[in-house]
Each structure stands twice: as structure tokens, then as C-alpha cells.
Write a protein that holds these residues in place. Structure first.
Motif, PDB file in Angstrom:
ATOM      1  N   GLU A   1      28.654  33.878  39.521  1.00 53.40           N
ATOM      2  CA  GLU A   1      28.467  33.281  38.199  1.00 53.40           C
ATOM      3  C   GLU A   1      28.741  34.300  37.090  1.00 53.40           C
ATOM      4  O   GLU A   1      29.424  34.020  36.124  1.00 53.40           O
ATOM      5  N   ASN A   2      28.183  35.505  37.271  1.00 56.27           N
ATOM      6  CA  ASN A   2      28.324  36.483  36.183  1.00 56.27           C
ATOM      7  C   ASN A   2      29.461  37.465  36.455  1.00 56.27           C
ATOM      8  O   ASN A   2      30.018  37.506  37.542  1.00 56.27           O
ATOM      9  N   ASP A   3      29.775  38.237  35.417  1.00 55.83           N
ATOM     10  CA  ASP A   3      30.888  39.171  35.526  1.00 55.83           C
ATOM     11  C   ASP A   3      30.569  40.259  36.541  1.00 55.83           C
ATOM     12  O   ASP A   3      29.438  40.741  36.595  1.00 55.83           O
ATOM     13  N   CYS A   4      31.550  40.658  37.311  1.00 52.44           N
ATOM     14  CA  CYS A   4      31.321  41.724  38.293  1.00 52.44           C
ATOM     15  C   CYS A   4      32.631  42.492  38.467  1.00 52.44           C
ATOM     16  O   CYS A   4      33.307  42.346  39.472  1.00 52.44           O
ATOM     17  N   TYR A   5      33.000  43.249  37.477  1.00 54.77           N
ATOM     18  CA  TYR A   5      34.246  44.006  37.566  1.00 54.77           C
ATOM     19  C   TYR A   5      34.101  45.272  36.743  1.00 54.77           C
ATOM     20  O   TYR A   5      33.257  45.350  35.842  1.00 54.77           O
ATOM     21  N   LEU A   6      34.905  46.252  37.070  1.00 52.28           N
ATOM     22  CA  LEU A   6      34.939  47.469  36.263  1.00 52.28           C
ATOM     23  C   LEU A   6      35.921  47.228  35.123  1.00 52.28           C
ATOM     24  O   LEU A   6      37.093  46.895  35.380  1.00 52.28           O
ATOM     25  N   PRO A   7      35.483  47.328  33.877  1.00 53.70           N
ATOM     26  CA  PRO A   7      36.303  46.873  32.747  1.00 53.70           C
ATOM     27  C   PRO A   7      37.619  47.610  32.601  1.00 53.70           C
ATOM     28  O   PRO A   7      38.550  47.099  31.993  1.00 53.70           O
ATOM     29  N   TYR A   8      37.698  48.833  33.169  1.00 57.34           N
ATOM     30  CA  TYR A   8      38.935  49.582  33.005  1.00 57.34           C
ATOM     31  C   TYR A   8      39.958  49.285  34.103  1.00 57.34           C
ATOM     32  O   TYR A   8      41.019  49.877  34.139  1.00 57.34           O
ATOM     33  N   MET A   9      39.625  48.380  34.994  1.00 58.92           N
ATOM     34  CA  MET A   9      40.611  47.985  36.018  1.00 58.92           C
ATOM     35  C   MET A   9      41.528  46.908  35.453  1.00 58.92           C
ATOM     36  O   MET A   9      41.088  46.084  34.656  1.00 58.92           O
ATOM     37  N   THR A  10      42.771  46.894  35.894  1.00 59.47           N
ATOM     38  CA  THR A  10      43.641  45.796  35.496  1.00 59.47           C
ATOM     39  C   THR A  10      43.392  44.628  36.449  1.00 59.47           C
ATOM     40  O   THR A  10      42.823  44.817  37.534  1.00 59.47           O
ATOM     41  N   ALA A  11      43.854  43.458  36.026  1.00 60.34           N
ATOM     42  CA  ALA A  11      43.608  42.265  36.845  1.00 60.34           C
ATOM     43  C   ALA A  11      44.221  42.430  38.236  1.00 60.34           C
ATOM     44  O   ALA A  11      43.590  42.094  39.240  1.00 60.34           O
ATOM     45  N   VAL A  12      45.407  42.986  38.278  1.00 62.66           N
ATOM     46  CA  VAL A  12      46.069  43.086  39.586  1.00 62.66           C
ATOM     47  C   VAL A  12      45.374  44.127  40.478  1.00 62.66           C
ATOM     48  O   VAL A  12      45.249  43.933  41.688  1.00 62.66           O
ATOM     49  N   GLU A  13      44.864  45.189  39.861  1.00 67.28           N
ATOM     50  CA  GLU A  13      44.119  46.191  40.649  1.00 67.28           C
ATOM     51  C   GLU A  13      42.852  45.561  41.219  1.00 67.28           C
ATOM     52  O   GLU A  13      42.496  45.778  42.376  1.00 67.28           O
ATOM     53  N   TYR A  14      42.172  44.799  40.378  1.00 64.60           N
ATOM     54  CA  TYR A  14      40.900  44.185  40.759  1.00 64.60           C
ATOM     55  C   TYR A  14      41.093  43.210  41.928  1.00 64.60           C
ATOM     56  O   TYR A  14      40.382  43.258  42.929  1.00 64.60           O
ATOM     57  N   VAL A  15      42.075  42.341  41.785  1.00 62.47           N
ATOM     58  CA  VAL A  15      42.292  41.319  42.813  1.00 62.47           C
ATOM     59  C   VAL A  15      42.807  41.971  44.103  1.00 62.47           C
ATOM     60  O   VAL A  15      42.379  41.619  45.209  1.00 62.47           O
ATOM     61  N   SER A  16      43.680  42.944  43.928  1.00 68.19           N
ATOM     62  CA  SER A  16      44.212  43.642  45.095  1.00 68.19           C
ATOM     63  C   SER A  16      43.092  44.385  45.840  1.00 68.19           C
ATOM     64  O   SER A  16      43.046  44.399  47.077  1.00 68.19           O
ATOM     65  N   TYR A  17      42.200  44.974  45.068  1.00 62.39           N
ATOM     66  CA  TYR A  17      41.040  45.677  45.634  1.00 62.39           C
ATOM     67  C   TYR A  17      40.196  44.696  46.458  1.00 62.39           C
ATOM     68  O   TYR A  17      39.789  44.998  47.589  1.00 62.39           O
TER      69      TYR A  17
ATOM     70  N   ARG B   1      48.529  40.109  34.108  1.00 61.97           N
ATOM     71  CA  ARG B   1      48.026  40.785  35.309  1.00 61.97           C
ATOM     72  C   ARG B   1      47.920  42.297  35.162  1.00 61.97           C
ATOM     73  O   ARG B   1      47.197  42.934  35.903  1.00 61.97           O
ATOM     74  N   TYR B   2      48.663  42.880  34.226  1.00 62.07           N
ATOM     75  CA  TYR B   2      48.566  44.335  34.049  1.00 62.07           C
ATOM     76  C   TYR B   2      47.644  44.709  32.898  1.00 62.07           C
ATOM     77  O   TYR B   2      47.593  45.864  32.504  1.00 62.07           O
ATOM     78  N   ARG B   3      46.950  43.733  32.359  1.00 59.80           N
ATOM     79  CA  ARG B   3      46.005  44.056  31.274  1.00 59.80           C
ATOM     80  C   ARG B   3      44.647  44.440  31.855  1.00 59.80           C
ATOM     81  O   ARG B   3      44.238  43.947  32.901  1.00 59.80           O
ATOM     82  N   GLN B   4      43.943  45.306  31.119  1.00 60.88           N
ATOM     83  CA  GLN B   4      42.600  45.687  31.583  1.00 60.88           C
ATOM     84  C   GLN B   4      41.632  44.521  31.394  1.00 60.88           C
ATOM     85  O   GLN B   4      41.740  43.774  30.415  1.00 60.88           O
ATOM     86  N   LEU B   5      40.689  44.414  32.310  1.00 59.84           N
ATOM     87  CA  LEU B   5      39.803  43.255  32.314  1.00 59.84           C
ATOM     88  C   LEU B   5      38.883  43.199  31.094  1.00 59.84           C
ATOM     89  O   LEU B   5      38.441  42.129  30.699  1.00 59.84           O
ATOM     90  N   GLU B   6      38.610  44.345  30.490  1.00 58.51           N
ATOM     91  CA  GLU B   6      37.696  44.339  29.334  1.00 58.51           C
ATOM     92  C   GLU B   6      38.269  43.542  28.165  1.00 58.51           C
ATOM     93  O   GLU B   6      37.524  43.077  27.313  1.00 58.51           O
ATOM     94  N   GLY B   7      39.576  43.365  28.125  1.00 58.87           N
ATOM     95  CA  GLY B   7      40.183  42.615  27.024  1.00 58.87           C
ATOM     96  C   GLY B   7      40.339  41.135  27.326  1.00 58.87           C
ATOM     97  O   GLY B   7      40.895  40.406  26.506  1.00 58.87           O
TER      98      GLY B   7
END
Lengths: 284, 302
Positions: free
Chosen positions: B81-97, B126-132
Motif C-alpha cells: 500500500e505504501n511507498d517502499c523504494y529508495l528515492p534515488y533509484m531510477t524506475a528501471v533500476e528499482y524494477v530490475s532489482y 523509466r530512467y527518471r529517479q523515483l523521488e520525482g
């Protein structure tokens, strides 16, 4: 119109059953190295630090008129390795201040435990991966340069009668480099497990290093520079432990205390991590 | 079979969070409903193998819990439900991780991260950081990480939380598309129309107990008649009278939705109004929505 790509096909390939710890370690290290501050600190510690130290040594020896002794073929002293190790401990402390203190605290802050533990990995995988990421980061300025230097120094003395003693010194040096990395990484990961605020972790890391160091200085002054005063601090204990292996000087206190301080603090750090992991039941 | 629960209990100290739930859920799309504190989160966490049941036996997708919890998590995607990501990761890094953690080979995980991000409509970002990212984009990237390893079942916890109407519609459309591709869905949501839109059947929990499991259509029909009624400022009084006679009632603005029990007739409502001197202003047959059925069931069990 639908936002999704209509030709998407679901993945149906193989999934690995083990090795999540390595994924965590590798990804965390890559993330650390992507930060500009990490790059700058690594550059500073690899290039600027040794450069300044080298210049200072040359200036000091030049002022004493002792530069000629560098070219003399004498039995190499283990003291050089001890000084090098002390510099490494300092460098490692600086590196972890710049990066690494958020190793667990940022997972707490950003609730990424939910990501980790909704995937097929065990708590041991997580702990091992995170610890290994700090070890790898720290090794860049400890084990890696120590190994490099050891290789060069051994090559330099290869055909001399001192080769065996130099090789022994360098093996001890690399081992002690690895030990201080294990110890400091364990303390940092333990501190990071205590809070979700990385700033507090950095402050407590500075405190863990500085407060005992000041205490050690005070004890040293009060005892007219007794060597055992070094045992009051982590870096002092590390120096004493290194000297006990590399130097023939006789230490005026109980050597085992130095080892106990090193392994004790490492155990405390790992205990902090274990406690955090143990209390993660149902994080998602 | 998605889950097979046999008399499962969960205790947190003295608190009894799950009270002997027995349930066999076949493959499909299931809504998980219940008021706050009903035990939904505990059930989801337990089915993911993150919590162990205090007693009883359970299996998910044929894997026994807790012994095969890691296999369960490999076959399941979870969108929290809530956010669970490191804000400095990009979307593709996060999903790939996420894919790599699930056991995918590294190169394959990276390739699939791109594909799944295109699938959820984040190809350009996909290459943008998640914090944005906006709330809608964050929800979609969470869905992407849940889907990347090709799970057989996805748990979606409030997937439309914080979305505007258009974003919500797109998300539900996407979930329906995931469903159409053969992925089983468990949707936990407080927004009952969302559940109605996506799911075929529902599990309803209240105070740790199972109060209903079955197809939504059946629940809405329920073999019972529903009447919508409005009185002249006497709704509360009439509600009390009707409840005493065994009618189940939900409030819908100024009107009451009354479910007529099997042993009564629609005319009984009017008779009771006359007997109690209550002036009826509006009286017509109504369709039971999932919401009113849910509230009715809650009322019956509280």
C-alpha cells in the motif's frame, strides 16, 4: 485508450533459488558508487591522502637530512606497515562517514523492507548482502590498496634476502586491512540498525570513534604516555594489535585487550544488526 | 488452488488476529474486504509467509507454509500500500532489482524491467529517479516490480490509493489486463467499487473471523429482496423497528436500504410502518451493491 503496452508477454523463464545476498551486496555497492560524494571521497583517499602524506614524510626526512636512508638496503621495518594500517583505519572512518551509514537506516526510513521481504529471500540473505556491501565499499580503500602495495613491495624485495620477512609483513598487513574493514563495517551496520535517521548514524559513528580517542588521549597524558592508554580507543587498539604482529617492541600492557576491543565491537555491531532483523516480523 | 487454509489462527500476544479461518480459494480474482483491524493485513502477510500462523495449516499455490515460504514468494508478486523504494533509484533500476531479488538472471531482469515499465505506461519515465514521480506513477512502478518476475498471483494492497479518477480508471484497466493474461489477483481495498470492477469473488473478514466467501454476483443477489425507503424524518426510529424484526439495513444518504429476510415479505415493511405510525415518502425495489451487501453482512455479524 489503455495506458499499457498491448503486446506485453509475461515472464515465464527460470528463477534462481539462491544468491539473493549477492544481488543485495552488488546493487547496494553500485548505488553507493553512483553518488558523487562517494566518488570524491574515494578519489581523495586514494590520491590526495597518500600524496600529502608522502610529501610530509619527504619534507620531514629532508629537514632532518635523512633522505639518503631511503636508498640504503636495510631490513625493512614493520613500522611502515603499521603506519599504513593506521592511515587505512582513518580513511575507512572517513569513507563510512560519507557513505554507508544509511545501509540499514534508509531501508527503515523508506520502508524498503517491504520490497525485500516480499521477494524470496531470507533474513540471513538480507543481513549478509548488506554487510557484504559495506565490506566491498570499505575494501576499495583498505584491502585493495593494501594488496596492491603488498604486491609491489614483494616484487621490489623479490631478489633480496629480506623477501621472506617482507612477504610475511605484507600478508599481515593485508590481513589486518581486512580485519579493520570487518570491524568498522560491523560497527556501522550495527549503528545503522538502531535508527531510521542516517544523520544520527553518522553522528554516532563519529562519536564512537572520537569519544574513546579523546579518552585515550587523556589517559595517555595522565600516565605519561603509557602505551596501554591506546587500548581505550578503537583505532588505538587496532594500532596495538598491528604492532604486536609486526613489531618486535614489547608492549607494556595486556595485548589480548586490543584484540578483545576489536572483536568485541565487531560482535556488538553484528548483534545490533541481528536484533533489527529479528524484529522484522511481518514488515510488509 | 490459490489458498487452502485449514482452521488457521494468529495471535499477537493476547490479541486474536485471525480466528480459525478455513477457506479453499480456487484460481481467479479475489477481493479481500473488511473494516480496519479485521485481519486483512495479517492474512496477506501470513499468505506471503512473512508471519507464521499460530495454529492450523495453510498452503498457497500448492506450497505449504511456512516450510515453502520462499517458493511462495517466488510465485507471488506483492504491491504494498505504501511507498517502499529508495528515492534515488531510477524506475528501471528499482524494477530490475525486484526481478533479481525474485531470482531472475541479471540480464533478463534488466530487459524485463524495461518491458514491464512500458506495460504499465512508464516507458518514457523509466530512467527518471523515483523521488520525482507522481502518486499515480509510484503506484504503477510498484505494480511493475510486483509483475516483473512473472508471478502466478499478485497481491494488490490499495492499488488505487491517492489516484485521481482518470488514474484510478487506468489502474483498474491495467489490473483487468493483468488478470486477462492469466495472473490471479488478490485485491485488498476499501474502495468497494474497485473490488467490484476487478474481482469475481470476495473474502470478507471482520474482527479476525471469516464472515463471507463467495462470488460477488451471488452476494449481490443473495436470494434476498432489497428495498429502498425514505420516511418523514423517522429513519432512525424505523430502522430500530425493522432491526428488531430481523431486517438488515444500510444507510444510503437520506434513504435506508433494507434487505428483506427469507421469512418476510416486502409488504411487511409497509405494514410495520403503518403499525408504528411512520410516514413513508419513498419506497422502491433496489439493487444490492457490493457496498450495501458488505455493510449488511457486517451489521449481521457485529
Amino acid at each position: 485508450m489503455a495506458i499499457h503496452e498491448q503486446n506485453y508477454v509475461r515472464y515465464d523463464g527460470p528463477l534462481r533459488q539462491t544468491g539473493a545476498w549477492w544481488t543485495i551486496a552488488r546493487t547496494s555497492l553500485r548505488t553507493y558508487l553512483s553518488f558523487l560524494r562517494t566518488k570524491l571521497v574515494l578519489l581523495g583517499l586514494w590520491v590526495i591522502g597518500p600524496l600529502v602524506a608522502g610529501v610530509l614524510i619527504l619534507v620531514e626526512y629532508g629537514a632532518r637530512g635523512q633522505i639518503a636512508q631511503f636508498t640504503e638496503v636495510t631490513a625493512p621495518s614493520g613500522d611502515y606497515v603499521t603506519y599504513f594500517l593506521q592511515m587505512q583505519a582513518f580513511a575507512l572512518a572517513v569513507l563510512f562517514m560519507a557513505n554507508g551509514c544509511g545501509v540499514i537506516s534508509e531501508d527503515l526510513r523508506y520502508r524498503t523492507f517491504q520490497l525485500f521481504f516480499s521477494k524470496p529471500l531470507s533474513r540471513l540473505d538480507y543481513a549478509l548482502g548488506k554487510y557484504l556491501s559495506l565490506l566491498l565499499l570499505g575494501s576499495l580503500i583498505t584491502v585493495l590498496p593494501a594488496t596492491l602495495l603488498a604486491t609491489l613491495r614483494c616484487a621490489f624485495f623479490m631478489q633480496s634476502e629480506f623477501f621472506a620477512s617482507v612477504a610475511k609483513q605484507m600478508a599481515i598487513g593485508v590481513g589486518m586491512s581486512a580485519l579493520i574493514t570487518f570491524v568498522m563495517a560491523a560497527i556501522v551496520i550495527g549503528l545503522s540498525s538502531l535508527t531510521s535517521r542516517t544523520g544520527y548514524v553518522v553522528l554516532s559513528w563519529i562519536g564512537v570513534l572520537m569519544v574513546p580517542l579523546i579518552l585515550s588521549g587523556i589517559v595517555g597524558i595522565a600516565t605519561d604516555g603509557a602505551e596501554w592508554a591506546n587500548l581505550w580507543s578503537l583505532t588505538g587498539s587496532f594500532m596495538v594489535a598491528s604492532k604486536s604482529l609486526l613489531s618486535e617492541e614489547v608492549f607494556d600492557g595486556p595485548i589480548w585487550v586490543a584484540w578483545a576491543v576489536l572483536f568485541g565491537t565487531m560482535a556488538l555491531g553484528l548483534f545490533g544488526l541481528a536484533q533489527r532483523i529479528r524484529t522484522l516480523e511481518g514488515v510488509a | 488452488m490459490l489458498f487452502d487454509l485449514e482452521n488457521v489462527h494468529k495471535h499477537y500476544g493476547d490479541f486474536h488476529a485471525l480466528k480459525g479461518i478455513t477457506l479453499k480459494v480456487p484460481e481467479g480474482s479475489i477481493g479481500l474486504l473488511g473494516p480496519n483491524g479485521a485481519g486483512k493485513s495479517t492474512l496477506i502477510k501470513s499468505l506471503l509467509g512473512l508471519l507464521s500462523f499460530s495454529s492450523g495449516s495453510a498452503s498457497v499455490l500448492g506450497y505449504r507454509l511456512p516450510d515453502e515460504a520462499l517458493k511462495v514468494r517466488q510465485a507471488i508478486g506483492y504491491m504494498p500500500e505504501n511507498d517502499c523504494y529508495l528515492p534515488y533509484m531510477t524506475a528501471v533500476e528499482y524494477v530490475s532489482y525486484g526481478g533479481e531479488l525474485a531470482g531472475m538472471p541479471r540480464s533478463e531482469s534488466f530487459r524485463r524491467a524495461h518491458e514491464v515499465l512500458y506495460y504499465v505506461g512508464l516507458g518514457e519515465a523509466r530512467y527518471r529517479q523515483l523521488e520525482g514521480f507522481s502518486t499515480g506513477m509510484k503506484q504503477r512502478v510498484k505494480l511493475a516490480q510486483a509483475l516483473v518476475q512473472g508471478p502466478r498471483l499478485v497481491f494488490l494492497d490499495e492499488p488505487t490509493n491517492g489516484l485521481d479518477p482518470k488514474g484510478r480508471e487506468e489502474m483498474l484497466d491495467l489490473i483487468n489486463d493483468v488478470k486477462a493474461r492469466g495472473v490471479n489477483i488478490v485485491l485488498s481495498s476499501h474502495v468497494l467499487p474497485d473490488v467490484e470492477h476487478v474481482c469475481d469473488s470476495v473474502i470478507m473478514l471482520n474482527q479476525g473471523g471469516l464472515i463471507h466467501y463467495g462470488p460477488i454476483d451471488e452476494l449481490k443477489k443473495g436470494g434476498k429482496e432489497v428495498v429502498e425507503i425514505e420516511t418523514k424524518d423517522q429513519n432512525d426510529a424505523f430502522e430500530k423497528v425493522l432491526r428488531q424484526k430481523g431486517f438488515s439495513i444500510t444507510k444510503d444518504g437520506l434513504r435506508l436500504k433494507i434487505t428483506v429476510p427469507e421469512n418476510s415479505k416486502r409488504d411487511d415493511i409497509l405494514r410495520l410502518a403503518v403499525e408504528n405510525d411512520i410516514q413513508v415518502r419513498h419506497f422502491m425495489p433496489a439493487e444490492l451493491t457490493l457496498e450495501s451487501a458488505f455493510l449488511g453482512l457486517l451489521g449481521e455479524h457485529s
